[in-house]
Write an enzyme that holds these catalytic residues in place. Structure first.
Site, PDB file in Angstrom:
ATOM      1  CG  ASP A  24      -2.076  -1.153   1.060  1.00 57.47           C
ATOM      2  OD1 ASP A  24      -1.591  -2.190   0.313  1.00 57.47           O
ATOM      3  OD2 ASP A  24      -2.491  -1.543   2.228  1.00 57.47           O
ATOM      4  CE  LYS A 129      -3.691  -4.293   1.099  1.00 61.16           C
ATOM      5  NZ  LYS A 129      -4.321  -3.656   2.371  1.00 61.16           N
ATOM      6  CB  CYS A 162      -2.015  -2.877   5.399  1.00 64.81           C
ATOM      7  SG  CYS A 162      -3.661  -1.632   5.467  1.00 64.81           S
TER       8      CYS A 162
HETATM    9  C1  C5J Z   1      -2.930   0.918   4.756  1.00 67.21           C
HETATM   10  C2  C5J Z   1      -4.525   1.958   6.408  1.00 67.21           C
HETATM   11  N1  C5J Z   1      -2.273   0.916   3.844  1.00 67.21           N
HETATM   12  N2  C5J Z   1      -3.838   2.567   7.588  1.00 67.21           N
HETATM   13  N3  C5J Z   1      -4.720   1.297   6.166  1.00 67.21           N
HETATM   14  O1  C5J Z   1      -2.318   0.050   7.119  1.00 67.21           O
HETATM   15  O2  C5J Z   1      -5.748   2.391   6.869  1.00 67.21           O
END
Ligand code: C5J
Length: 223
Positions: A24, A129, A162
């Site tokens: 991400d 995802k 994540c």
């Molecule tokens: C991720 C989030 N990628 N913190 N998303 O950690 O909402």
């Protein structure tokens, strides 16, 4: 097989059966003017992972390792967005709404894209995802299985959300996971530290933690 210095003990891996998993690294989380910044977060805390992650990415590519990128986001019709996730936080401007870089966490929008510094190359799978974990409702497991992957070197954001969810999912599926402390980041430094400590605690209950320099040195070694 390189064996590198890591917590809680050395991590051994084969280049051919190890993938670099970048979680991400999206504009909405990392760039000033994105969703994360609009929520009042200091994106600088995440951005310090970019340089080391880029160096790690280049080393993995040079070593011929499989590189996989993930993006958190939803279909434009939001049919894969759980109502509970949409409601959470009671945000005036939340997932699916028009944000500073297009609709927030919607596939195809500018903010959903991976930052240019870490842009995927042709042939590197990109996993879209809908959840925090990269295995949930994706074909990541099938891709890893078909490529004969046994170990994951994990980078990305955020460490406690994540990255952690994905490592827990991977651990339960039998993968050996090494998390890169300098290539991950959180808006909350104490959560970053705690999340990394949790990975390596109890003899490596979820996996290993190391700096990217140790992995890059391992990749350069003849072993
Ligand atoms: C991720 C989030 N990628 N913190 N998303 O950690 O909402």
């Amino acid at each position: 097989m390189p064996a590198i210095s890591a917590q809680p003990y050395p991590f051994a891996f084969e280049r051919a059966t190890t993938a670099l998993l970048l979680i991400d690294m999206q504009r909405d989380f990392l760039e000033p003017g994105g969703f994360g910044a609009a929520l009042g977060n200091d994106v600088g805390l995440l951005r310090r992972a970019i340089g080391p992650a880029r160096t790690m990415l280049e080393a993995a590519r040079a070593a011929g390792m499989l590189v996989i990128h993930t993006r958190e986001g939803h279909r434009p019709d939001l049919s894969d967005l759980p109502p509970a996730k949409k409601r959470r936080g009671g945000l005036a401007c939340g997932i699916g709404d028009a944000g500073p870089m297009g609709r927030i966490l919607v596939r195809g929008e500018a903010g959903h894209a991976i930052i240019p510094e870490l842009a995927p190359c042709a042939g590197e799978p990109v996993i879209d995802k809908p959840g925090k974990g990269a295995f949930f409702a994706t074909d990541l497991g099938a891709i890893l299985k078909h490529r004969g992957i046994a170990s994951l070197i994990v980078a990305g954001v955020t460490t406690e959300v994540c990255v952690h969810t994905t490592v827990r999912e991977a651990n339960d599926r039998g993968y050996e996971c090494l998390v890169l402390e300098d290539c991950t980041g959180s808006y909350f430094p104490r959560f970053h530290e705690a999340a990394l400590a949790m990975i390596a605690a109890q003899g490596g209950i979820f996996g290993w933690v190391a700096g990217s320099g140790a992995v890059i040195a391992g990749l350069a070694s003849p072993g």
